[in-house]
Write a protein that holds these residues in place. Structure first.
Motif, mmCIF file in Angstrom:
data_model
loop_
_atom_site.group_PDB
_atom_site.id
_atom_site.type_symbol
_atom_site.label_atom_id
_atom_site.label_comp_id
_atom_site.label_asym_id
_atom_site.label_seq_id
_atom_site.Cartn_x
_atom_site.Cartn_y
_atom_site.Cartn_z
ATOM 1 N N UNK A 69 -15.740 25.922 0.017
ATOM 2 C CA UNK A 69 -16.078 27.055 0.895
ATOM 3 C C UNK A 69 -16.462 26.590 2.297
ATOM 4 N N UNK A 70 -16.302 27.474 3.255
ATOM 5 C CA UNK A 70 -16.661 27.174 4.630
ATOM 6 C C UNK A 70 -18.172 27.198 4.810
ATOM 7 N N UNK A 71 -18.630 26.429 5.779
ATOM 8 C CA UNK A 71 -20.056 26.381 6.063
ATOM 9 C C UNK A 71 -20.570 27.748 6.498
ATOM 10 N N UNK A 72 -21.688 28.179 5.908
ATOM 11 C CA UNK A 72 -22.316 29.428 6.290
ATOM 12 C C UNK A 72 -21.732 30.657 5.634
ATOM 13 N N UNK A 73 -20.764 30.484 4.732
ATOM 14 C CA UNK A 73 -20.154 31.641 4.084
ATOM 15 C C UNK A 73 -20.935 32.025 2.820
ATOM 16 N N UNK A 74 -20.559 33.160 2.265
ATOM 17 C CA UNK A 74 -21.166 33.643 1.016
ATOM 18 C C UNK A 74 -20.121 33.604 -0.091
ATOM 19 N N UNK A 75 -20.547 33.231 -1.276
ATOM 20 C CA UNK A 75 -19.683 33.231 -2.445
ATOM 21 C C UNK A 75 -20.324 34.111 -3.516
ATOM 22 N N UNK A 76 -19.516 34.517 -4.469
ATOM 23 C CA UNK A 76 -20.005 35.388 -5.531
ATOM 24 C C UNK A 76 -20.679 34.558 -6.622
ATOM 25 N N UNK A 77 -21.922 34.876 -6.926
ATOM 26 C CA UNK A 77 -22.670 34.136 -7.946
ATOM 27 C C UNK A 77 -22.058 34.349 -9.325
ATOM 28 N N UNK A 78 -22.077 33.275 -10.118
ATOM 29 C CA UNK A 78 -21.635 33.303 -11.524
ATOM 30 C C UNK A 78 -20.147 33.627 -11.678
ATOM 31 N N UNK A 79 -19.399 33.483 -10.615
ATOM 32 C CA UNK A 79 -17.953 33.689 -10.688
ATOM 33 C C UNK A 79 -17.255 32.351 -10.452
ATOM 34 N N UNK A 80 -16.319 31.966 -11.343
ATOM 35 C CA UNK A 80 -15.631 30.677 -11.180
ATOM 36 C C UNK A 80 -14.903 30.595 -9.831
ATOM 37 N N UNK A 81 -15.071 29.499 -9.152
ATOM 38 C CA UNK A 81 -14.393 29.252 -7.882
ATOM 39 C C UNK A 81 -14.131 27.758 -7.763
ATOM 40 N N UNK A 82 -13.775 27.294 -6.582
ATOM 41 C CA UNK A 82 -13.477 25.871 -6.391
ATOM 42 C C UNK A 82 -14.106 25.370 -5.091
ATOM 43 N N UNK A 83 -14.520 24.115 -5.155
ATOM 44 C CA UNK A 83 -14.834 23.351 -3.947
ATOM 45 C C UNK A 83 -13.642 22.434 -3.741
ATOM 46 N N UNK A 84 -13.046 22.460 -2.538
ATOM 47 C CA UNK A 84 -11.804 21.714 -2.341
ATOM 48 C C UNK A 84 -11.684 21.229 -0.907
ATOM 49 N N UNK A 85 -10.881 20.202 -0.710
ATOM 50 C CA UNK A 85 -10.671 19.664 0.633
ATOM 51 C C UNK A 85 -9.697 18.511 0.637
ATOM 52 N N UNK A 86 -9.834 17.639 1.628
ATOM 53 C CA UNK A 86 -8.956 16.479 1.768
ATOM 54 C C UNK A 86 -9.806 15.237 1.991
ATOM 55 N N UNK A 87 -9.224 14.079 1.663
ATOM 56 C CA UNK A 87 -9.857 12.786 1.914
ATOM 57 C C UNK A 87 -8.796 11.841 2.452
ATOM 58 N N UNK A 88 -9.205 10.920 3.334
ATOM 59 C CA UNK A 88 -8.233 10.060 4.015
ATOM 60 C C UNK A 88 -8.874 8.720 4.338
ATOM 61 N N UNK A 89 -8.083 7.665 4.169
ATOM 62 C CA UNK A 89 -8.589 6.328 4.459
ATOM 63 C C UNK A 89 -7.528 5.457 5.124
ATOM 64 N N UNK A 90 -6.789 6.051 6.043
ATOM 65 C CA UNK A 90 -5.771 5.277 6.750
ATOM 66 C C UNK A 90 -4.668 4.833 5.815
ATOM 67 N N UNK A 91 -4.445 3.524 5.735
ATOM 68 C CA UNK A 91 -3.418 2.985 4.844
ATOM 69 C C UNK A 91 -4.019 2.339 3.598
ATOM 70 N N UNK A 92 -5.258 2.704 3.245
ATOM 71 C CA UNK A 92 -5.927 2.115 2.078
ATOM 72 C C UNK A 92 -5.933 3.047 0.874
ATOM 73 N N UNK A 93 -5.487 4.291 1.050
ATOM 74 C CA UNK A 93 -5.422 5.223 -0.060
ATOM 75 C C UNK A 93 -6.797 5.688 -0.527
#
Length: 562
Positions: free
Chosen positions: A459-483
């Motif tokens: 979720x975005x910073x400062x947003x509201x989500x619904x309590x007790x409802x399944x959702x996801x925390x998601x994003x990206x990760x990066x380390x150049x050429x090290x994987x």
């Protein structure tokens, strides 16, 4: 000579107002010429000089305060300043014409002849070409600029003539208004006459204010839009929590974790695995406009410490054998959680293949310097240039390289920040010196290896989500050429970390999409993310600003469940 303003103050005010109005229009013409025929942009030239010589602490402060848009604000300020200089020039001109007894250049009613405007244009042309541009480091008539001397001379001449003739027109129009007001003076009371005088002075002040407010308004709008579309969250803001994260930090895990690859659900706001060309981030040194290169006349030269220097046309370059690779780019000025990071499928020629065409590299060669059409330059070590994944790209996501991303050709250097991925390449040079590029002269890192980073897209910073409802925390990760081998999320201030599911990356050079299922309880939640690369190196929680080596720290967002 006919009627004229009764005081020097009135003459100066009339000339200044005419100069301001003519200057605004001439500035617009200058910018139009810059965008259409590649003419010189004086605000760009001055802005580049200012940015080049800003003290490092001040540069860092402005970057921290304004972010990547700082250069745009500088451009707007210079633009306003240029219009005010035009106003000053017009006021002085109107005084000097009478002071130097050029009375024959006014008609019976005090109107200036258009020959005065042409003289004014010539003086401006000489001053700009012989004094102003050399002072900015651009050379006489822009000899050091990518626009070239002839294009600079032509565009300055057109802008100067436009200013001179518009100045005369505006001046004479204001004179006519003054004569008309004078002819009706016997029908007005003294109070009304004084009021009109005040109105004319107010008109001058208001003209200046309108220009300033317009520029500030554009700057404010860019700031608002940038803030709305920028990355969410920040680094950890609680000093006690930050101290705890640093104390518990383990720099390396051996053996490295086995990646937890799996299926990642389609979630709103999660970055696309491939960034479309129009949404791919773009950063350059240029304040307002990037170069538009004609592929038909473009050529790429390869020389320096090589046995057989050569050059290629665009047709010859695109006829060479190519290969594809997926690669993520990130700007060194990207804040933790920022948006200056994107991923694409590139096609091009390995740089080592181009260097091999130049024959043997002479002893002592240490660096490869890349020169661009906008006078930008940077360098990479020769060993890096010879890696098979270092590429001169000519296509992006299956399309001809867009102009905004470096057409006809740009460099790709995996594992290094985006400032080294030079766009609009025109010249590749092998040298035996420790060449420092444009941003290195401003204090940024020369090696510039990408620091591992991870970002929470939802979720975005400062947003509201619904309590007790399944959702996801998601994003990206990066380390150049090290994987990336593992991404972890904490909901309790770093006491416990939950492993995320990773989507298998398109290559070892790209970011990884990650996801954690979550069913939030009612209340406020602080979410922290960190990553581990394929060598077992753990992302550092130590907070650092982008300047000079790139930002670091853990991306943190706060949300409310209700």
């Amino acid at each position: 000579m006919g009627p004229s303003p009764t005081t020097q103050k009135e003459r100066f005010a009339r000339g200044s107002l005419a100069g301001l109005l003519a200057g605004i229009l001439a500035t617009l013409i200058m910018l139009l010429l810059s965008l259409t025929i590649g003419g010189v942009s004086l605000p760009e030239a001055l802005g580049s000089a200012i940015a080049q010589f800003l003290p490092l602490p001040l540069f860092d402060y402005l970057h921290q305060t304004l972010g990547g848009d700082a250069k745009h604000y500088l451009f707007y300020i210079i633009l306003v300043g240029q219009c005010l200089v035009f106003a000053l020039f017009g006021g002085l001109c109107n005084l000097l014409i009478d002071r130097l007894k050029f009375g024959q250049w006014r008609d019976e009613q005090g109107d200036l002849q258009y020959s005065v405007g042409l003289m004014l244009a010539f003086v401006l042309w000489l001053f700009t070409g012989l004094i102003f541009l050399p002072l900015t480091g651009s050379g006489i008539f822009g000899a050091q600029l990518s626009t070239g001397v002839m294009s600079t001379m032509l565009s300055l001449a057109i802008t100067g003539i436009a200013y001179g003739l518009l100045f005369i027109f505006m001046h004479n129009w204001l004179t006519w208004r003054a004569l008309k007001a004078s002819a009706n003076a016997d029908l007005e009371t003294d109070a009304t006459f004084l009021d009109k005088q005040q109105q004319r002075r107010a008109f001058l002040r208001n003209g200046i204010v309108v220009v300033g407010l317009s520029a500030l308004g554009v700057a404010a709008w860019r700031f608002i839009v940038g803030a709305a579309s920028g990355g969410s969250g920040a680094t950890t803001r609680d000093p006690q929590l930050q101290s705890s994260l640093v104390d518990k930090y383990q720099a390396k895990i051996s053996p490295p974790p086995v990646p937890n690859y799996g299926e990642v659900q389609s979630v709103a706001d999660l970055s696309s695995e491939i960034t479309s060309n129009d949404k791919f981030y773009g950063v350059s040194k240029n304040l307002a406009s990037d170069p538009t290169v004609d592929g038909g006349s473009w050529s790429l030269s390869v020389d320096g410490l090589v046995a057989q220097p050569f050059s290629l046309t665009y047709k010859e370059l695109t006829a060479l054998p190519t290969h594809e690779q997926y690669e993520t780019l990130m700007c060194i000025s990207n804040e933790v959680g920022g948006e200056y990071m994107s991923n694409a499928r590139w096609e091009g020629i390995a740089l080592k293949d181009l260097l091999q065409k130049a024959g043997d590299i002479k002893p002592g060669a240490t660096k490869v310097v890349l020169h661009a059409a906008d006078n930008y330059s940077d360098s990479i070590h020769l060993s890096k240039a010879l890696e098979p994944t270092t590429m001169v790209a000519i296509k992006m996501n299956g399309q001809t390289l867009p102009s905004a991303h470096g057409y006809p050709a740009r460099l790709l250097v995996p594992g290094i920040y985006g400032m080294k991925h030079v766009k609009w390449i025109t010249h590749i040079e092998i040298v035996n010196t420790d060449y420092k590029g444009y941003w290195q002269q401003n204090g940024w890192s020369d090696p510039a290896p990408v620091k591992m980073t991870s970002r929470i897209d939802t979720p975005r910073d400062g947003t509201k989500v619904t309590a007790n409802k399944p959702t996801y925390i998601a994003g990206v990760a990066f380390s150049g050429n090290k994987g990336i081998s593992q991404v972890e999320v904490s909901l309790d201030g770093g006491k416990q970390w939950q492993k995320a599911v990773l989507k298998r990356p398109l290559s070892a050079l790209t970011w990884v999409l990650w996801e954690v299922p979550w069913q939030p309880q009612a209340g406020n939640h602080s979410i922290i993310v960190r990553a581990i690369d394929l060598q077992g190196n753990v992302q550092t929680p130590q907070i650092a600003s982008p300047l000079p080596d790139g930002s670091s720290g853990y991306h943190t967002v706060s949300v409310n469940a209700s």
